[in-house]
Scaffold this motif. Sequence first.
Motif, short mmCIF file in Angstrom:
data_model
loop_
_atom_site.label_atom_id
_atom_site.label_comp_id
_atom_site.label_asym_id
_atom_site.label_seq_id
_atom_site.Cartn_x
_atom_site.Cartn_y
_atom_site.Cartn_z
N SER A 1 9.91 -3.54 6.86
CA SER A 1 8.39 -3.61 6.07
C SER A 1 7.40 -2.81 6.52
O SER A 1 7.34 -2.37 7.58
CB SER A 1 8.05 -5.00 6.63
OG SER A 1 7.17 -5.44 5.64
N TYR A 2 6.88 -1.96 5.31
CA TYR A 2 6.21 -0.87 5.59
C TYR A 2 4.92 -0.94 4.85
O TYR A 2 4.98 -1.33 3.64
CB TYR A 2 7.07 0.41 5.43
CG TYR A 2 6.22 1.50 5.71
CD1 TYR A 2 6.35 2.05 7.22
CD2 TYR A 2 5.63 2.36 4.98
CE1 TYR A 2 5.88 3.26 7.57
CE2 TYR A 2 4.87 3.46 5.16
CZ TYR A 2 4.99 3.95 6.71
OH TYR A 2 4.29 5.06 7.04
N PRO A 3 3.71 -0.63 5.24
CA PRO A 3 2.63 -0.73 4.33
C PRO A 3 2.59 0.28 3.10
O PRO A 3 2.89 1.56 3.31
CB PRO A 3 1.53 -0.46 5.34
CG PRO A 3 2.00 0.45 6.57
CD PRO A 3 3.50 0.10 6.59
N HIS A 4 2.11 -0.28 2.05
CA HIS A 4 1.82 0.38 0.81
C HIS A 4 0.67 0.53 0.33
O HIS A 4 -0.06 -0.62 0.60
CB HIS A 4 3.13 -0.05 -0.21
CG HIS A 4 4.45 0.62 0.04
ND1 HIS A 4 5.15 0.04 1.24
CD2 HIS A 4 5.36 1.38 -0.45
CE1 HIS A 4 6.41 0.46 1.39
NE2 HIS A 4 6.56 1.47 0.15
N ASP A 5 0.25 1.56 -0.54
CA ASP A 5 -0.94 1.30 -1.33
C ASP A 5 -0.73 0.23 -2.42
O ASP A 5 0.21 0.53 -3.20
CB ASP A 5 -1.36 2.87 -1.83
CG ASP A 5 -2.73 2.79 -2.66
OD1 ASP A 5 -2.87 1.68 -3.05
OD2 ASP A 5 -3.15 4.02 -2.68
N TRP A 6 -1.73 -0.90 -2.47
CA TRP A 6 -1.49 -1.81 -3.71
C TRP A 6 -1.66 -1.31 -4.71
O TRP A 6 -1.19 -1.95 -5.87
CB TRP A 6 -2.37 -2.83 -3.20
CG TRP A 6 -3.84 -2.83 -3.35
CD1 TRP A 6 -4.50 -1.76 -3.19
CD2 TRP A 6 -4.82 -4.00 -3.84
NE1 TRP A 6 -5.92 -2.00 -3.86
CE2 TRP A 6 -5.92 -3.30 -4.12
CE3 TRP A 6 -4.58 -5.14 -4.11
CZ2 TRP A 6 -6.98 -4.14 -4.44
CZ3 TRP A 6 -5.60 -5.93 -4.59
CH2 TRP A 6 -6.79 -5.48 -4.62
N ARG A 7 -2.40 -0.09 -4.91
CA ARG A 7 -2.67 0.42 -6.37
C ARG A 7 -1.44 1.10 -6.92
O ARG A 7 -0.77 0.89 -8.03
CB ARG A 7 -3.81 1.26 -6.72
CG ARG A 7 -4.94 0.39 -6.17
CD ARG A 7 -5.56 -0.61 -7.20
NE ARG A 7 -6.73 -1.23 -7.20
CZ ARG A 7 -7.41 -2.26 -7.80
NH1 ARG A 7 -6.48 -3.05 -8.66
NH2 ARG A 7 -8.34 -2.91 -7.70
N THR A 8 -0.78 2.31 -6.23
CA THR A 8 -0.09 2.94 -6.50
C THR A 8 1.42 2.73 -6.16
O THR A 8 2.54 3.16 -6.63
CB THR A 8 -0.12 4.53 -5.89
OG1 THR A 8 0.10 4.29 -4.46
CG2 THR A 8 -1.61 5.06 -6.18
#
Length: 922
Positions: free
Chosen positions: A392-399
């Motif tokens: 599980s890895y952090p992603h930009d919620w928009r892009t």
Amino acid sequence: MDYKDTLLMPKTEFPMRGNLPKREPDMQAKWEEMNIYEKVQKRTEGRPLFILHDGPPYANGDIHMGHALNKILKDFIVRYKSMSGYHAPYVPGWDTHGLPIETALTKNKKVNRKEMSVAEFRKLCEQYAWEQVDRQREQFKRLGVRGDWDNPYVTLTPEYEAQQIKVFGEMAKKGYIYKGLKPVYWSPSSESALAEAEIEYYDKRSPSIYVAFAVKDGKGVLEQDEKIVIWTTTPWTIPANLGIAVHPDLDYVVVKVGDEKLLVAHDLVETVAKEIGWEEFETLRTVKGQQLEHIVAKHPLYERDSIVMLGDHVTTDAGTGCVHTAPGHGEDDFIIGQKYGLDVLCPVDEKGYMTSEAPGFEGLFYDEANKPITQKLEENGALLKLSFITHSYPHDWRTKKPTIFRATAQWFASIKDFRNELLKAVEDTKWVPAWGETRLYNMVRDRGDWCISRQRAWGVPIPVFYGENGDPIITDETIDHVSNLFREHGSNIWFEKEAKELLPEGFTHPSSPNGKFTKETDIMDVWFDSGSSHQAVLVERDDLNRPADLYLEGSDQYRGWFNSSLSTAVAVTGKAPYKGVLSHGFALDGEGRKMSKSLGNVVVPAKVMNQLGADILRLWVASVDYQADVRVSDAILKQVAEVYRKIRNTYRFLLGNLFDFDPKKDAVAFDQLREVDQYMLVKLNKLIEKVKKSYDEYEFAAIYHAVHNFCTIELSSFYLDFAKDVLYIEAADHKDRRAIQTVLYESLLALVKLMTPILPHTTEEVWSHISSVEEESVQLVDMPEAVHFENAEVLEQKWDAFMSLRDDVLKALEVARNEKVIGKSLTASVTLYANEKAKELLESVEEDLKQLFIVSEFAMGGSYTEAPENAQTFDAVKIVVKQAEGKTCERCWVVTPEVGEDQDHDTLCPRCAKIVREQYVS
């Protein structure tokens, strides 16, 4: 004569079919013409205020099912409050700044930003935002949501931005705002810092490497030929390594593997051996973590030292117990690096490319740098193992693209300085569901400082000036001046004017002896925008008040709007901006899956309204357990539409049978009613009580089920069923008929009012067909008050027991019908053999039992034990059903031997013949 003409059949122009997709827009146009929102506000003026503060949806694209769920729930509450003793204005809002609008212009509208100034680009963003507001406003109104749609709050308006500057200034004045170089979530795809609320977690495949750092100076604890083993899933951060963290209280072991001597945590040695593939190893010695402090290792890529430090953040959950530390790329790394005086090295630029501070890898995108860095480590003999993991890895919620931790100079709100006040405010708030308190409490307790700056063009600028020496300038004078400028001109003036023109006339500051100033170019995090609404809306507007009674949003807003609103409000006022918080789940498809275009399972509100109507959508919202995730599909909506049909048919039946009823002269007092009529009024008032309590507790599904059951069971299956014999057959003014009409009238008024918050279009249509009401709209009346009748409990117990016996009779009739003994129930003769208790109950019923059971003949047989063998057996009664003897009355369909006794009306029973003679034959 045609006896059909003598029946008092229902008459109403209220249509059986709702035809909601066509009727609702006409109804809404009528509301707009009569300015219903203003009329409601005027009617409730002076009452206690109830404020549901609207969390602003983002102004981009058509509304989805989550929007519909949210806005309809809010409308239920606001409509109910305005009908139950409160003044409940509702001001809808929109969130209008941020990246999606910039992206929509540059990608979808093909706007070339490089060809224009920031101020010109921002004007295009504003124009686009207003288009989206107008588009969504019409869609929200189509849902039947009542509000001040002509005067919503929008985060880009000058008055909103002016108040937002005030919030920032107040926080700065209290020392909560600072600028610092810290690692923050950074989105290379957006080229901007992100707040925690803008992070979503998705699975990502990453390299997993074990790397050996050779000891340079072991401080007498480790030897020169020994190495410290670290593990990381971000090889691209190795060029930024300045240290290795160990836990002071852990035991570490030096193990011999072949020719190498390697240091790892004792508790992890077996795991590491398995991961790297050591077939065998020998433990040479054990040392405490605290003994390793200040040992110097060699960087595996460069001629640079890597210092061993002590950190409590080190765990044995994974890895080696020796943590690779890059102060420019991690929060814990930064904190421990500051403690040990390390630089904040960040060799990655804003687009995610390696800089010259990572020799050998300059110009590579960080993710692409993983492979050459790993290869170089292998060449240098430092790579012990390379594999790949999905995690599980952090992603930009928009892009939806991966983020990195990257140290940059950013503006922060220091949460730690008022964390205790925040936690107290959480405890002082009423949370529904109750777990919301724990969720937000833990978030506030554990969160770091809030990064509030963004490197974008479309947003509210951070109102900070800089002196010649680079010192930031934030004073009461500058904040007031900028706030006033924004109120007059809007925030675009910040980008149209130079710093000197934006400062108060004659402004001086010690940091700029020559009077030269510059201005901040970053904008504020959009969560700071919406999080300031408690001041920019609740304080700014005269018709509202802070704190709001209720915030109601999706459960994702614990980390979003609930959180940012709490932070800014407590910072400024010391208290939460809300007294209560209610959250709802997400809208999923019928199988519980997230809706997505690729799956083809998206249910679009506009399509539902065009096919079924907004009231069906609203009834669906009322039917679900909205505090959890909710399911919606064509099949589910079809079921809801069927319930709607039953409720509508109930309204139609009630209206149809009141065509000749004037409540002022025809209503019968409670004590003059038959017991069965009193019983129905007791049931009605229990319904009123239950529904209002459910509205107060935001339990709309309980209302849905209670009203549906009342319409289908208490009314349709019982009261309305047997009432037809009186309503249609008796003379217009017959006391029993007027008694039933009294009950129907009270039921109609109550059901219309109770369902108005949920089905406003339908109840408005019903209201227009009730001739005796004076108000022009059902929205201009209050909820019905429950009446507590004397002896109501005794009466209800008696008739509930009777209803149980009646169910037995109905079952017996059904069996007889299936066995072809009878046709319709009116062709039946029923004989009951009862135990003492049931006999006593039936003998106490003064009403005509034939009428209540809807049969032509009814008789009490002997005792329960005397019943013949062919009787159907139930707990308290045995029942014999047979065909009734006689002929069928042409007018009332009762079967009786007495049909034909009247010579003038030889096809009628004596009762009908009497009515016809008295009422219709002159």
